[in-house]
Design a protein around this motif. Structure first.
Motif, PDB file in Angstrom:
ATOM      1  N   PRO A 223       0.581  -1.537  -0.080  1.00 11.90           N
ATOM      2  CA  PRO A 223      -0.193  -0.135   0.223  1.00 11.90           C
ATOM      3  C   PRO A 223       0.567   1.120  -0.124  1.00 11.90           C
ATOM      4  N   ALA A 224       1.970   1.147   0.184  1.00 12.69           N
ATOM      5  CA  ALA A 224       2.063   2.651   0.433  1.00 12.69           C
ATOM      6  C   ALA A 224       3.156   3.181  -0.714  1.00 12.69           C
TER       7      ALA A 224
ATOM      8  N   ARG B 139       2.043   1.835  -3.097  1.00 16.79           N
ATOM      9  CA  ARG B 139       0.442   2.346  -4.406  1.00 16.79           C
ATOM     10  C   ARG B 139       0.937   3.708  -4.121  1.00 16.79           C
ATOM     11  N   GLU B 140       0.836   4.807  -3.017  1.00 14.58           N
ATOM     12  CA  GLU B 140       0.140   5.457  -2.246  1.00 14.58           C
ATOM     13  C   GLU B 140       1.232   6.768  -2.493  1.00 14.58           C
TER      14      GLU B 140
ATOM     15  N   GLY C  85       1.218   7.096  -5.927  1.00 10.91           N
ATOM     16  CA  GLY C  85      -0.289   8.325  -7.024  1.00 10.91           C
ATOM     17  C   GLY C  85       0.464   9.659  -6.161  1.00 10.91           C
ATOM     18  N   PHE C  86       1.454  10.259  -5.039  1.00  9.98           N
ATOM     19  CA  PHE C  86       1.572  11.137  -4.808  1.00  9.98           C
ATOM     20  C   PHE C  86       2.370  11.495  -6.308  1.00  9.98           C
TER      21      PHE C  86
ATOM     22  N   GLU D 111      -3.654   5.323  -7.844  1.00  9.31           N
ATOM     23  CA  GLU D 111      -2.987   4.398  -7.710  1.00  9.31           C
ATOM     24  C   GLU D 111      -3.183   4.604  -6.268  1.00  9.31           C
ATOM     25  N   PHE D 112      -4.658   5.632  -6.003  1.00 10.51           N
ATOM     26  CA  PHE D 112      -5.083   6.155  -5.015  1.00 10.51           C
ATOM     27  C   PHE D 112      -5.876   5.346  -4.102  1.00 10.51           C
TER      28      PHE D 112
ATOM     29  N   ALA E 289      -5.064   1.707  -3.222  1.00 12.53           N
ATOM     30  CA  ALA E 289      -3.810   2.198  -1.431  1.00 12.53           C
ATOM     31  C   ALA E 289      -5.091   1.723  -0.680  1.00 12.53           C
ATOM     32  N   ARG E 290      -6.363   2.614  -0.954  1.00 11.44           N
ATOM     33  CA  ARG E 290      -7.273   2.984  -0.439  1.00 11.44           C
ATOM     34  C   ARG E 290      -8.180   1.059  -0.054  1.00 11.44           C
TER      35      ARG E 290
ATOM     36  N   THR F 147      -6.241  -0.936   2.071  1.00 13.85           N
ATOM     37  CA  THR F 147      -5.949  -0.257   4.028  1.00 13.85           C
ATOM     38  C   THR F 147      -7.050   0.417   4.406  1.00 13.85           C
TER      39      THR F 147
ATOM     40  N   LEU G 223      -7.426   9.908   1.701  1.00 13.85           N
ATOM     41  CA  LEU G 223      -6.493   9.793   0.633  1.00 13.85           C
ATOM     42  C   LEU G 223      -7.868  10.458  -0.040  1.00 13.85           C
TER      43      LEU G 223
END
Length: 297
Positions: free
Chosen positions: A49-50, A52-53, A56-57, A71-72, A75-76, A79, A84
């Motif tokens: 997840p980290a 993908r986050e 995303g950023f 990507e966000f 990640a959502r 998790t 996000l």
């Protein structure tokens, strides 16, 4: 993030961690380079997840809003967190879908956000209103206890700045000046350009005293009047600094400029020449008289 990386083999985890560190270091200064590191991390560990986050950023900061949203969302899903949600809504704005961002502002996920997240969601919603040219509604959206509070929080400067911008868009420039001032007061880290906007409204222009080019321009401006006037000496001669000054002195119908011009005013030069001719004539006349006297003798 360390905990998530423990699911990977040690060597792989180290490689992914190095790339994520570079993403964090470069994100604010060189977002495009950060994006490249994020793609490497994503290829190595797309199920973390980290990762993908972070990807995303990096996509968000380089305005790749479609990639960022993908990507966000991933990640959502991994998790189950809602933190996000505001940036996902802002991606919708970036994709030209402000109505979707506005709809997300009314979803139950917003209630799961902490105070900072709720302020971010309010900022995104106000931005969506402005995108739809609903400027008065944007002003109302930003009016909140957080805006009215005198305490300074990490989001205070950005909230006040956004409110000032919304007021300007709504045609309430006089009120906007006060809010730019309040934003500048709270913005100790320089996250906004509130001070510059305030100076712009007040008509104040800043110059960098250490800029050598500006210093040279100021020196030239100070010396310009002296160059145009020319120097003065005791014998009333006018001294010209260069040929351009001489050209400015003459009209087009005047005599051709002499490259060896000595700086003497033309009228005085002609007077001096006349005196010289007169003196020469007197000298010749005296010589003739002497010759006649000798002949008589």
């Amino acid at each position: 993030m360390r905990q998530e990386l423990k699911s990977l083999p040690k060597t792989l985890a180290d490689d992914v961690a190095r790339n994520l560190v570079m993403v964090a270091r470069l994100l604010d200064g060189d977002a495009e380079e950060a994006y490249q590191y994020s793609r490497v991390a994503l290829r190595l560990a797309s199920r973390v997840p980290a990762v993908r986050e972070a990807a995303g950023f990096a996509s968000y900061m380089t305005q790749r809003y479609s990639e960022a949203l993908t990507e966000f969302r991933a990640a959502r899903r991994m998790t189950g967190r809602a933190d996000l949600w505001p940036v996902m809504a802002d991606c919708e704005r970036g994709l030209g879908r402000p109505e979707r961002a506005l709809a997300m502002a009314g979803e139950p996920e917003v209630k799961q956000l902490d105070k900072s997240g709720q302020v971010e969601m309010r900022l995104v919603a106000a931005g969506a209103r402005s995108d739809m040219e609903q400027f008065d509604a944007a002003v109302v959206t930003l009016q909140s206890p957080e805006l009215a509070s005198s305490s300074v929080q990490p989001w205070t400067a950005r909230l006040r700045y956004a409110y000032a911008e919304a007021l300007i868009a709504a045609g309430r420039g006089d009120e906007a000046r006060d809010w730019f001032a309040k934003a500048a007061e709270a913005d100790t880290d320089g996250t906004t350009n509130a001070a510059e906007r305030l100076a712009e409204i007040d008509g104040v222009e800043f110059t960098d005293a250490l800029d050598p080019e500006l210093a040279e321009e100021e020196t030239e401006k100070a010396e310009a009047p002296a160059k145009k006037r020319g120097g003065e000496v005791a014998d009333d001669r006018v001294i010209f600094e260069d040929e351009e000054d001489v050209e400015e002195f003459y009209d087009e119908d005047d005599l051709e400029i002499d490259d060896e011009f000595d700086g003497v005013v033309p009228e005085r030069a002609r007077a001096a020449e006349a005196e010289a001719v007169k003196a020469e004539a007197v000298k010749v006349e005296d010589t003739e008289v002497e010759d006649k006297d000798e002949a008589k003798g």
